[in-house]
Scaffold this active site. Structure first.
Site, mmCIF file in Angstrom:
data_model
loop_
_atom_site.group_PDB
_atom_site.id
_atom_site.type_symbol
_atom_site.label_atom_id
_atom_site.label_comp_id
_atom_site.label_asym_id
_atom_site.label_seq_id
_atom_site.Cartn_x
_atom_site.Cartn_y
_atom_site.Cartn_z
ATOM 1 N N ASN A 10 0.867 -1.177 0.000
ATOM 2 C CA ASN A 10 0.000 0.000 0.000
ATOM 3 C C ASN A 10 0.906 1.230 0.000
ATOM 4 O O ASN A 10 1.479 1.577 1.026
ATOM 5 C CB ASN A 10 -0.883 -0.039 1.263
ATOM 6 C CG ASN A 10 -1.721 1.222 1.417
ATOM 7 O OD1 ASN A 10 -1.790 2.056 0.511
ATOM 8 N ND2 ASN A 10 -2.360 1.364 2.566
ATOM 9 N N TRP A 11 1.045 1.832 -1.161
ATOM 10 C CA TRP A 11 1.987 2.960 -1.281
ATOM 11 C C TRP A 11 1.422 4.248 -0.692
ATOM 12 O O TRP A 11 2.130 5.235 -0.572
ATOM 13 C CB TRP A 11 2.362 3.186 -2.750
ATOM 14 C CG TRP A 11 3.177 2.075 -3.351
ATOM 15 C CD1 TRP A 11 3.514 0.884 -2.757
ATOM 16 C CD2 TRP A 11 3.767 2.039 -4.663
ATOM 17 N NE1 TRP A 11 4.265 0.120 -3.617
ATOM 18 C CE2 TRP A 11 4.435 0.806 -4.787
ATOM 19 C CE3 TRP A 11 3.779 2.932 -5.742
ATOM 20 C CZ2 TRP A 11 5.130 0.449 -5.952
ATOM 21 C CZ3 TRP A 11 4.463 2.568 -6.901
ATOM 22 C CH2 TRP A 11 5.132 1.344 -7.000
ATOM 23 N N LYS A 12 0.138 4.236 -0.365
ATOM 24 C CA LYS A 12 -0.522 5.435 0.197
ATOM 25 C C LYS A 12 -0.271 6.635 -0.720
ATOM 26 O O LYS A 12 -0.227 6.482 -1.937
ATOM 27 C CB LYS A 12 -0.051 5.677 1.627
ATOM 28 C CG LYS A 12 -0.176 4.411 2.479
ATOM 29 C CD LYS A 12 -0.056 4.642 3.942
ATOM 30 C CE LYS A 12 -0.218 3.316 4.678
ATOM 31 N NZ LYS A 12 -0.246 3.440 6.116
ATOM 32 N N HIS A 96 -9.671 1.316 4.336
ATOM 33 C CA HIS A 96 -8.442 1.494 5.109
ATOM 34 C C HIS A 96 -8.714 2.458 6.265
ATOM 35 O O HIS A 96 -9.484 3.406 6.116
ATOM 36 C CB HIS A 96 -7.333 2.039 4.196
ATOM 37 C CG HIS A 96 -5.994 2.005 4.869
ATOM 38 N ND1 HIS A 96 -5.614 2.965 5.773
ATOM 39 C CD2 HIS A 96 -4.976 1.110 4.794
ATOM 40 C CE1 HIS A 96 -4.400 2.656 6.226
ATOM 41 N NE2 HIS A 96 -3.998 1.538 5.646
ATOM 42 N N GLU A 98 -7.127 4.837 7.392
ATOM 43 C CA GLU A 98 -6.872 6.258 7.071
ATOM 44 C C GLU A 98 -8.044 6.857 6.301
ATOM 45 O O GLU A 98 -8.347 8.040 6.436
ATOM 46 C CB GLU A 98 -5.549 6.378 6.290
ATOM 47 C CG GLU A 98 -4.355 6.163 7.215
ATOM 48 C CD GLU A 98 -3.127 5.587 6.540
ATOM 49 O OE1 GLU A 98 -3.032 5.627 5.305
ATOM 50 O OE2 GLU A 98 -2.257 5.074 7.278
ATOM 51 N N GLU A 168 -5.894 -4.856 10.240
ATOM 52 C CA GLU A 168 -4.866 -3.849 10.487
ATOM 53 C C GLU A 168 -5.212 -3.083 11.764
ATOM 54 O O GLU A 168 -6.002 -2.125 11.720
ATOM 55 C CB GLU A 168 -4.804 -2.852 9.326
ATOM 56 C CG GLU A 168 -4.430 -3.466 7.998
ATOM 57 C CD GLU A 168 -3.792 -2.431 7.071
ATOM 58 O OE1 GLU A 168 -2.698 -2.701 6.570
ATOM 59 O OE2 GLU A 168 -4.375 -1.362 6.870
ATOM 60 N N GLY A 174 2.032 2.263 10.831
ATOM 61 C CA GLY A 174 3.021 3.340 10.737
ATOM 62 C C GLY A 174 3.648 3.710 12.068
ATOM 63 O O GLY A 174 4.282 4.757 12.200
ATOM 64 N N SER A 211 2.830 -2.090 10.382
ATOM 65 C CA SER A 211 4.271 -2.156 10.660
ATOM 66 C C SER A 211 4.891 -3.513 10.324
ATOM 67 O O SER A 211 5.768 -4.002 11.035
ATOM 68 C CB SER A 211 4.564 -1.780 12.119
ATOM 69 O OG SER A 211 4.205 -0.427 12.348
ATOM 70 N N GLY A 232 2.676 -1.159 4.301
ATOM 71 C CA GLY A 232 2.739 0.260 3.980
ATOM 72 C C GLY A 232 4.180 0.697 3.776
ATOM 73 O O GLY A 232 4.767 0.486 2.709
ATOM 74 N N GLY A 233 4.759 1.297 4.800
ATOM 75 C CA GLY A 233 6.107 1.890 4.713
ATOM 76 C C GLY A 233 7.143 0.998 4.043
ATOM 77 O O GLY A 233 7.874 1.443 3.151
HETATM 78 P P1 PGA Z 1 2.519 0.324 7.635
HETATM 79 O O1 PGA Z 1 1.092 0.539 6.940
HETATM 80 O O2 PGA Z 1 3.076 -0.966 7.120
HETATM 81 O O3 PGA Z 1 3.328 1.516 7.247
HETATM 82 O O4 PGA Z 1 2.265 0.253 9.124
HETATM 83 C C1 PGA Z 1 0.233 -0.545 6.684
HETATM 84 C C2 PGA Z 1 -1.049 -0.041 6.077
HETATM 85 O O5 PGA Z 1 -1.520 1.050 6.461
HETATM 86 O O6 PGA Z 1 -1.630 -0.694 5.189
#
Ligand code: PGA
Length: 251
Positions: A10-12, A96, A98, A168, A174, A211, A232-233
């Site tokens: 997930n590149w956001k 998600h 977010e 999640e 994050g 994470s 994500g990251g």
């Molecule tokens: P993260 O994000 O790996 O940076 O914690 C995961 C996500 O939000 O899908």
């Protein structure tokens, strides 16, 4: 039931089209041929065409991060499932945390989006998870059950086999704080039972996200109901993401 593991990045809101294509090329080189594991990357909308071109023939699938539930019309700023399909998307991340937090996305909206995605045979990756306050208040299972039930409402057994869920925990996204494998497995098991109340949940891939790094992926993925990762990251660094894919590949 042996489920093929899926690792999705997930590149956001990261990577322009140019940067995304470069990352996709690097990933493709590092991952080589993919067997026994499914891999997807989900760049922001403007990067989808360039990343799709860079991935063509690689076996790495393309996904988006959101979709609108209507097919077309006066919905300024929105993107339809048909538009994503036309760009070669196979997956779409929905619900998600977010989106729920910053864009006011409700369970009802997620449900409509799931149906819109399934209607064009896009595979939804539906995210669920509790906040820290909810976990500390002992509400984790209730929150996750509410989110899962809402997302799956009215779906048929066939729909359930064309859908991915992602647990999640919001407090792990994050933050560098991951759920322990046992904590995650407990919720994944509960999610599979919830899917099972509506159809056959044995083929449904349930990903863990929050994470996930090369260092913790193997331990999480060893759990019986953890079928992959939503990353994500660490998905923004080809070397890290490739190591997570390796960790997911059955031995
Ligand atoms: P993260 O994000 O790996 O940076 O914690 C995961 C996500 O939000 O899908």
């Amino acid at each position: 039931m042996a489920r093929t593991p899926l690792v999705a990045g997930n590149w956001k809101m990261s990577k322009t089209a140019t940067e995304g294509a470069a990352l996709a090329r690097e990933l493709r080189e590092r991952l080589g041929s993919l067997d026994r594991v499914e891999v997807a990357v989900c760049p922001p909308f403007p990067a989808l065409p360039a990343v799709g071109t860079a991935l063509r023939g690689s076996g790495i699938a393309l996904g988006a991060q959101d979709v609108h539930w209507e097919k077309e019309g006066a919905f300024t700023g929105a993107v339809s499932a048909g538009m994503l399909l036309d760009l070669g998307c196979r997956f779409v991340i929905l619900g998600h945390s977010e989106r729920r937090q910053h864009f006011g996305e409700t369970d009802a909206a997620v449900q409509r989006k799931v149906r819109a995605a399934l209607a064009v045979r896009l595979i939804p990756i539906v995210c669920v998870g509790e906040t820290l306050t909810e976990r500390d208040g002992g509400e984790t299972l209730a929150v996750v059950a509410r989110q899962v039930r809402a997302a799956l409402e009215g779906l048929t057994g066939a729909d359930l086999s064309r859908l991915v869920l992602a647990y999640e925990p919001v407090w792990a996204i994050g933050t560098g704080r991951t759920a322990t494998p046992a904590q995650a497995q407990e919720i994944h098991g509960a999610i599979r039972r919830l899917v099972g109340q509506q159809g056959d949940g044995s083929a449904t891939q349930i990903l863990y996200g929050g994470s996930v790094k090369a260092e913790n992926a193997a331990a999480l993925l060893r759990e019986s109901d953890i079928d992959g990762a939503l990353v994500g990251g660490a998905s923004l660094v080809a070397e890290q993401f490739a190591r997570i894919v390796e960790a997911a590949r059955p031995g």
